[in-house]
Structure formats: C-alpha cells, structure tokens
Scaffold this motif. Sequence first.
Motif, short mmCIF file in Angstrom:
data_model
loop_
_atom_site.label_atom_id
_atom_site.label_comp_id
_atom_site.label_asym_id
_atom_site.label_seq_id
_atom_site.Cartn_x
_atom_site.Cartn_y
_atom_site.Cartn_z
N LEU A 15 -33.10 29.35 14.89
CA LEU A 15 -34.02 30.54 15.07
C LEU A 15 -33.33 31.95 15.71
O LEU A 15 -33.51 32.95 15.19
N ILE A 16 -32.06 31.88 16.38
CA ILE A 16 -31.61 32.94 16.85
C ILE A 16 -30.63 33.76 15.86
O ILE A 16 -30.81 35.12 15.46
N PRO A 17 -29.72 32.82 15.33
CA PRO A 17 -29.16 31.75 15.68
C PRO A 17 -27.81 31.60 16.33
O PRO A 17 -27.34 32.78 16.21
N LEU A 18 -27.41 30.84 17.03
CA LEU A 18 -26.49 30.82 17.94
C LEU A 18 -25.50 29.73 17.35
O LEU A 18 -25.89 28.69 16.86
N PRO A 19 -24.07 29.86 17.70
CA PRO A 19 -23.28 28.58 17.28
C PRO A 19 -23.78 27.21 18.10
O PRO A 19 -23.77 27.42 19.41
N PRO A 20 -23.57 26.14 17.42
CA PRO A 20 -23.71 24.92 18.08
C PRO A 20 -22.98 24.66 19.11
O PRO A 20 -23.51 24.08 20.29
N PHE A 21 -21.52 24.93 19.02
CA PHE A 21 -20.82 24.68 19.98
C PHE A 21 -21.11 25.62 21.59
O PHE A 21 -21.31 24.91 22.60
N ILE A 22 -21.66 26.74 21.23
CA ILE A 22 -21.89 27.67 22.54
C ILE A 22 -23.38 27.37 23.30
O ILE A 22 -23.51 27.00 24.35
#
Length: 331
Positions: free
Chosen positions: A128-135
């Motif tokens: 939804l934000i989106p942000l990287p899965p790693f972070i």
Amino acid sequence: MTTSTAPYADLTGPTLARRIMTAPTAGPLAALVLACAFFSLATDQFLSGGNFSLIIQQVMVVGTLAIGQTLIILTAGIDLSCGAVMAFGSIMIAKMAAEGTVPPLVAIALGLAVCAGFGLVNGLLVKLIPLPPFIVTLGMLNVAFALTHIYSKEQTVSDLPSQLTFLGNTFPLGGTDVTYGSLVALALFAVFAYLLSSTSWGRHVYALGNSSEAARLNGVRIGRLTIGLYALAGVVYGIAALLLVSRTGVGDPQAGQTDNLDSITAVVLGGTSLFGGRGSVLGSLIGALIVGVFRNGLQLMGVASIYQTLITGVLVILAVTVDQISRKRTR
C-alpha cells in the motif's frame, strides 16, 4: 501404421526425460542424493533410521519457515523477519500457557494470530505504501526481536503444559522414533505443494512473481494477493513457533536469531529463484534437507561447526549462480 507412430515413440521418451532433467527440483534432489551417498561412505553412523529421524527433527522448524519464505520469494520479495516473528510467537505461546493466563489451546491460537498480524503488517507496508520487502521485513525483524525480549524479560519459559510439547513426542515407525511435529511439517509441505501446483491461487502466485503488471492485466488482484501471502506466511511462522516450543520444551527468547537466513538458504538451495516466479515448496524441503544432511554429516565426521557454516555459504553462492546462468539461457 509403423511410419505414423514412430515419430511419437521417438519424441515421447526424450521429452519426458528432458522434463525430468530440467525440473527445478532435479538439481537439488541430485545434490541431496550425492550428499547422502558421500556421508554414508564417510561415516558408519550416518546411514541409519535413527540418524535420518534426527535430521528431520533438526530441519522441521527451519523447513516450516521455508514454506512461508517460499511464498514470499515466489513473488520476488523476501522476508528477513520470519525467525524473529517465530521467536516472538513461541515466547507468547509458552508464557501465556505456562502462567495460566489462558488455556494452552487458546495460547496457541493467539500466537498464530499474532504471527499472522506481523505478516499482515508486512504485506500492507509492501503493497500500500509501497516499500521494498527487504526494508520492511528488516525493520519488522528488529521490532519482533525487541518485543520478544521485552515480553519475556530475558527469561526462558519452562514448565510448559503437555499440550504445547505434544508434537515433540515420538512414536515408533519401522524401528525408528518419529516425532508428531515432523509429520505436521511434512503435511504442511504437501498441502502447500498442492495449492501452488494445482489451484488457480497457485497460478496467480507464480504470475505475480513473473510479472505483476501482466498478472494485473489478466485480472489478478495483485494487492489482495500480496497482502494475503504475507499474512499466510505469518501463520506458517506461527506453526513453526509451536514446533519449536514442542521440540525444545521451553520458550527461549534467544531462539530463531539465524533462522531467517537458514530459511532463505533452504529456499535458494531448493531451486526457487530469488527473482520470483519459479520454484516450489518441495524444492525448499529438499533444500532444508540438504542443509540438515551437510551439518549432520560433517558433525559426525568431527568437522568444526565454523566449517559447516562456511560450506553452507558456498552452497548458497553456487545455487544463486546456477539460477542466474539458467535465467540468462532462457531469455
């Protein structure tokens, strides 16, 4: 008739052989067989039912984590928080049940729900934000790690009720003692193997990993699917937490600190691509067994644990290298 059927006879065999040889699990399975053959020759203790049962017991927790990790990596994501989430779930389940705050079965249900909540938050932040899965999952690793130590007050929880340790009990099978937890882990692999290979949901997961835009254009609700996958992975981590408690008989706040890396290792060694869209949970099972066999075999040979870690690292690098080469050849 002879001339018309001959071409089909010629093509069927090579085609079947080619499919077997090019299957994602073919390489990992061959590596597992070769490792077992080597250690059976290197030590007399390796090739026994009791030792194989021990290997399965040793890998069932990381193997279960690898199921959830596989779901995430198939979408070209990664989950660094799985070990910490499992640790928090195990402490929560153990402490609530040991203190009598709630009945043991309710403690288990709450632990699974909390782990699912961690996964849900990961999915929401990723999509939804989106942000990287790693972070996102790196941050969640620290959150879950801190909460584990705050909630446990740095103390190991013992004197657990029998309902929490039942899966650690054994039963005889062919002269070998097998734990109920091992059967639960193997059943989970079977269920998710079926879901990924034989359902539309599974096809959507692979489509999302191959190309999220193409999947969206084909009617896949990629937002809902992504969030649901992270939440489902959280449930799997909760089951791993229960298996951990049942195997060790305690709630340990120090548990799971390297299990996130071990789960990624199992997934990669099992042939699942870190770039998404290719792999299977059965491959992850094979990968977990490869790690377990190497560590068990080297330990029986008297090799120091640091060299076991070294060899595991080399295996991961080789597996990723093979994946990169195969991706370039298929382009």
